[in-house]
Design a protein around this motif. Sequence first.
Motif, PDB file in Angstrom:
ATOM      1  N   GLY A   6       0.783  -1.228   0.000  1.00 49.10           N
ATOM      2  CA  GLY A   6       0.000   0.000   0.000  1.00 49.10           C
ATOM      3  C   GLY A   6       0.803   1.259   0.000  1.00 49.10           C
ATOM      4  N   GLY A   7       1.933   1.257  -0.717  1.00 49.97           N
ATOM      5  CA  GLY A   7       2.638   2.523  -0.861  1.00 49.97           C
ATOM      6  C   GLY A   7       3.555   2.819   0.297  1.00 49.97           C
ATOM      7  N   ALA A   8       4.199   3.982   0.189  1.00 45.54           N
ATOM      8  CA  ALA A   8       5.158   4.385   1.213  1.00 45.54           C
ATOM      9  C   ALA A   8       4.438   4.699   2.512  1.00 45.54           C
ATOM     10  CB  ALA A   8       5.938   5.605   0.735  1.00 45.54           C
ATOM     11  N   VAL A   9       5.016   4.277   3.608  1.00 48.94           N
ATOM     12  CA  VAL A   9       4.423   4.499   4.921  1.00 48.94           C
ATOM     13  C   VAL A   9       5.356   5.362   5.739  1.00 48.94           C
ATOM     14  CG1 VAL A   9       3.618   3.411   7.040  1.00 48.94           C
ATOM     15  CG2 VAL A   9       3.256   2.281   4.855  1.00 48.94           C
ATOM     16  N   PRO A  55       2.128   1.389  11.100  1.00 48.52           N
ATOM     17  CA  PRO A  55       1.929   2.840  10.918  1.00 48.52           C
ATOM     18  C   PRO A  55       0.830   3.152   9.913  1.00 48.52           C
ATOM     19  CG  PRO A  55       4.270   2.340  10.982  1.00 48.52           C
ATOM     20  CD  PRO A  55       3.554   1.018  10.975  1.00 48.52           C
ATOM     21  N   SER A  56       0.717   2.315   8.874  1.00 45.76           N
ATOM     22  CA  SER A  56      -0.294   2.566   7.840  1.00 45.76           C
ATOM     23  C   SER A  56      -1.716   2.330   8.326  1.00 45.76           C
ATOM     24  CB  SER A  56      -0.022   1.662   6.627  1.00 45.76           C
ATOM     25  OG  SER A  56       0.023   0.297   7.018  1.00 45.76           O
ATOM     26  N   ASP A  57      -1.879   1.782   9.537  1.00 49.34           N
ATOM     27  CA  ASP A  57      -3.222   1.596  10.090  1.00 49.34           C
ATOM     28  C   ASP A  57      -3.770   2.880  10.699  1.00 49.34           C
ATOM     29  OD1 ASP A  57      -3.427  -1.092   9.379  1.00 49.34           O
ATOM     30  OD2 ASP A  57      -2.297  -1.721  11.136  1.00 49.34           O
ATOM     31  N   ASN A  58      -2.965   3.927  10.764  1.00 54.71           N
ATOM     32  CA  ASN A  58      -3.444   5.250  11.157  1.00 54.71           C
ATOM     33  C   ASN A  58      -4.095   5.929   9.957  1.00 54.71           C
ATOM     34  OD1 ASN A  58      -2.300   5.801  14.000  1.00 54.71           O
ATOM     35  ND2 ASN A  58      -0.496   5.059  12.884  1.00 54.71           N
ATOM     36  N   ALA A  59      -5.212   6.587  10.177  1.00 58.48           N
ATOM     37  CA  ALA A  59      -5.841   7.337   9.093  1.00 58.48           C
ATOM     38  C   ALA A  59      -4.889   8.423   8.604  1.00 58.48           C
ATOM     39  CB  ALA A  59      -7.143   7.966   9.577  1.00 58.48           C
ATOM     40  N   GLY A  60      -4.797   8.553   7.291  1.00 59.43           N
ATOM     41  CA  GLY A  60      -3.940   9.581   6.724  1.00 59.43           C
ATOM     42  C   GLY A  60      -2.510   9.144   6.509  1.00 59.43           C
ATOM     43  N   PHE A  61      -2.204   7.847   6.749  1.00 59.00           N
ATOM     44  CA  PHE A  61      -0.834   7.370   6.586  1.00 59.00           C
ATOM     45  C   PHE A  61      -0.685   6.435   5.383  1.00 59.00           C
ATOM     46  CE2 PHE A  61      -0.149   9.501  10.379  1.00 59.00           C
ATOM     47  CZ  PHE A  61       1.176   9.425  10.794  1.00 59.00           C
ATOM     48  N   GLY A  62      -1.651   6.455   4.485  1.00 55.35           N
ATOM     49  CA  GLY A  62      -1.469   5.790   3.203  1.00 55.35           C
ATOM     50  C   GLY A  62      -1.705   4.302   3.181  1.00 55.35           C
ATOM     51  N   GLY A  63      -2.365   3.728   4.198  1.00 60.22           N
ATOM     52  CA  GLY A  63      -2.602   2.299   4.208  1.00 60.22           C
ATOM     53  C   GLY A  63      -3.803   1.894   3.371  1.00 60.22           C
ATOM     54  N   ASP A  64      -3.943   0.583   3.185  1.00 63.14           N
ATOM     55  CA  ASP A  64      -5.106   0.042   2.482  1.00 63.14           C
ATOM     56  C   ASP A  64      -6.293   0.097   3.437  1.00 63.14           C
ATOM     57  OD1 ASP A  64      -7.120  -1.846   1.652  1.00 63.14           O
ATOM     58  OD2 ASP A  64      -5.661  -2.703   0.272  1.00 63.14           O
ATOM     59  N   PRO A  65      -7.332   0.863   3.123  1.00 64.33           N
ATOM     60  CA  PRO A  65      -8.451   1.030   4.064  1.00 64.33           C
ATOM     61  C   PRO A  65      -9.188  -0.265   4.369  1.00 64.33           C
ATOM     62  CG  PRO A  65      -8.968   2.027   1.945  1.00 64.33           C
ATOM     63  CD  PRO A  65      -7.517   1.675   1.904  1.00 64.33           C
ATOM     64  N   ARG A 111       0.962   3.992  16.925  1.00 61.52           N
ATOM     65  CA  ARG A 111      -0.206   4.864  16.937  1.00 61.52           C
ATOM     66  C   ARG A 111       0.253   6.312  16.871  1.00 61.52           C
ATOM     67  NH1 ARG A 111      -4.788   6.522  15.145  1.00 61.52           N
ATOM     68  NH2 ARG A 111      -6.137   7.531  16.670  1.00 61.52           N
ATOM     69  N   ARG A 112      -0.386   7.072  16.000  1.00 56.00           N
ATOM     70  CA  ARG A 112       0.060   8.451  15.813  1.00 56.00           C
ATOM     71  C   ARG A 112      -0.108   9.253  17.103  1.00 56.00           C
ATOM     72  NH1 ARG A 112      -4.737  11.201  12.202  1.00 56.00           N
ATOM     73  NH2 ARG A 112      -5.178  12.685  13.843  1.00 56.00           N
ATOM     74  N   ARG A 113       0.765  10.203  17.282  1.00 54.69           N
ATOM     75  CA  ARG A 113       0.747  11.082  18.446  1.00 54.69           C
ATOM     76  C   ARG A 113       0.068  12.397  18.089  1.00 54.69           C
ATOM     77  NH1 ARG A 113       2.924   6.270  19.430  1.00 54.69           N
ATOM     78  NH2 ARG A 113       4.836   6.244  20.693  1.00 54.69           N
ATOM     79  N   ALA A 114      -0.465  13.039  19.093  1.00 52.45           N
ATOM     80  CA  ALA A 114      -1.096  14.338  18.855  1.00 52.45           C
ATOM     81  C   ALA A 114      -0.076  15.364  18.380  1.00 52.45           C
ATOM     82  CB  ALA A 114      -1.781  14.824  20.133  1.00 52.45           C
ATOM     83  N   PHE A 115       1.190  15.148  18.726  1.00 50.04           N
ATOM     84  CA  PHE A 115       2.213  16.127  18.355  1.00 50.04           C
ATOM     85  C   PHE A 115       2.890  15.810  17.014  1.00 50.04           C
ATOM     86  CE2 PHE A 115       4.379  13.334  21.590  1.00 50.04           C
ATOM     87  CZ  PHE A 115       5.219  12.651  20.718  1.00 50.04           C
ATOM     88  N   ASP A 116       2.484  14.743  16.323  1.00 50.25           N
ATOM     89  CA  ASP A 116       3.091  14.434  15.028  1.00 50.25           C
ATOM     90  C   ASP A 116       2.869  15.590  14.052  1.00 50.25           C
ATOM     91  OD1 ASP A 116       4.124  11.954  15.655  1.00 50.25           O
ATOM     92  OD2 ASP A 116       2.311  10.875  15.080  1.00 50.25           O
ATOM     93  N   PRO A 117       3.904  15.956  13.287  1.00 47.43           N
ATOM     94  CA  PRO A 117       3.729  17.043  12.309  1.00 47.43           C
ATOM     95  C   PRO A 117       2.639  16.711  11.304  1.00 47.43           C
ATOM     96  CG  PRO A 117       6.057  16.510  12.595  1.00 47.43           C
ATOM     97  CD  PRO A 117       5.284  15.449  13.313  1.00 47.43           C
ATOM     98  N   ARG A 118       1.838  17.694  10.968  1.00 49.45           N
ATOM     99  CA  ARG A 118       0.713  17.486  10.058  1.00 49.45           C
ATOM    100  C   ARG A 118       1.177  17.042   8.670  1.00 49.45           C
ATOM    101  NH1 ARG A 118      -4.208  16.915  11.836  1.00 49.45           N
ATOM    102  NH2 ARG A 118      -5.045  17.803   9.906  1.00 49.45           N
ATOM    103  N   GLU A 119       2.396  17.396   8.290  1.00 46.36           N
ATOM    104  CA  GLU A 119       2.845  17.068   6.939  1.00 46.36           C
ATOM    105  C   GLU A 119       3.097  15.578   6.762  1.00 46.36           C
ATOM    106  OE1 GLU A 119       7.397  18.360   6.854  1.00 46.36           O
ATOM    107  OE2 GLU A 119       6.063  19.795   7.813  1.00 46.36           O
ATOM    108  N   LEU A 120       3.087  14.803   7.853  1.00 46.57           N
ATOM    109  CA  LEU A 120       3.201  13.360   7.732  1.00 46.57           C
ATOM    110  C   LEU A 120       1.924  12.742   7.162  1.00 46.57           C
ATOM    111  CD1 LEU A 120       4.856  12.180  11.072  1.00 46.57           C
ATOM    112  CD2 LEU A 120       5.850  12.107   8.797  1.00 46.57           C
ATOM    113  N   LEU A 121       0.814  13.453   7.300  1.00 49.58           N
ATOM    114  CA  LEU A 121      -0.484  12.877   6.998  1.00 49.58           C
ATOM    115  C   LEU A 121      -0.867  13.092   5.546  1.00 49.58           C
ATOM    116  CD1 LEU A 121      -2.384  14.186  10.148  1.00 49.58           C
ATOM    117  CD2 LEU A 121      -1.124  12.032   9.893  1.00 49.58           C
ATOM    118  N   ARG A 122      -1.662  12.153   5.047  1.00 47.66           N
ATOM    119  CA  ARG A 122      -2.285  12.304   3.733  1.00 47.66           C
ATOM    120  C   ARG A 122      -3.747  12.666   3.976  1.00 47.66           C
ATOM    121  NH1 ARG A 122       0.158   7.058   0.439  1.00 47.66           N
ATOM    122  NH2 ARG A 122       2.350   7.494   0.926  1.00 47.66           N
ATOM    123  N   GLY A 123      -4.188  13.785   3.500  1.00 41.48           N
ATOM    124  CA  GLY A 123      -5.522  14.273   3.832  1.00 41.48           C
ATOM    125  C   GLY A 123      -5.474  14.990   5.172  1.00 41.48           C
TER     126      GLY A 123
END
Length: 341
Positions: A6-9, A55-65, A111-123
């Motif tokens: 499912g792409g780069a994670v 990591p791809s199981d977080n929304a916005g991280f490019g995983g297969d939904p 699991r993503r952290r609240a402080f993760d930079p927004r630019e890591l996310l897709r959408g």
Amino acid sequence: RGGRGGGAVPNQGRPEGESVPAQRVPEEASNVDVIDGKIWAKEMDRTLVFLPFFPSDNAGFGGDPVQTAEVLKMADEGLEVVLGFPLSKFWSQVVNDSNLQTFIDTFLRYRRRAFDPRELLRGDGTAGDEAALRLEEKVLQILIRMSSPNGFGSDVENGDRLSPAAHATLVYDRWLFDVPKLMDICAIYSAVDMQLAKKVVGNVFRAQPSYYEDLNQALPFVQSALEQCSDSLLQLGAAAGGGGALDRDAAIDAALYLGDCSLTLVAMLRVHEEAAAPMLKSGIHLTAAASYERFAAATRKGQALAPPDVISEGLNRHVRGSLLELCKAILQTSLIRPLQL
């Protein structure tokens, strides 16, 4: 599950190749399966299925939904069953179900952290995250129950309990908690429910003070990681400035790790202030200050890593602010706050 693609994670700046530490050898041999005569592998429910959390199981991280939904659904259903077990069967499952242990470990790690930079996310990073948010709550309930010999509270469940000594041995010798996991708990749950995060981490340190010595031993490795990441940024920038190829991914990963590591330690200080003394003693605030200077030098105007071409403006601010926040939090918690009491 090895075939999931499912792409780069994005790895959120966390090292991908960390090894799982070997089980501690207790000073006195103890058969955990028969502590208090309650914890038996035969009580484990072998029908429950838990898969690792990626990591791809977080929304916005490019995983297969579709795959992510399947993984989260099985975990949600399994945790619901485990939470409904009486205390003895709960401990049997937690101690003997290696897949459950792996799920909890990977969920806390990735699991993503609240402080993760927004630019890591897709959408926007929130759409489709409802299932993972439900899992956050259930994992927290599992951790609360694990952190105390009495389960959820002071009342003994159905007359069944572990003795405090047995509980302390169990969580430590079976690596049900360790320092990296406690740091992850702080990083995630300080932004979800601070009071319950404090309860879990406080319970664990009170139950087994040996974790303070483990923290003392872990901090030099954290310092070394901060130094290596900031040094590598200087080296990458120097190589590119000399006409060499620039490894953009390595530069971004190193920057992300500086921010992630710093804010994880800050979260630990906010959740468990008693961690301030070991951090001050280790001198990690000085390491953070030195790392800030190296990062600033590597991203200074005119350098190969200067924003916005490689290190974006947002990531630049994130890393600088994280390192400064770590220095401030250690000094505030260990030196300034005691004078105000």
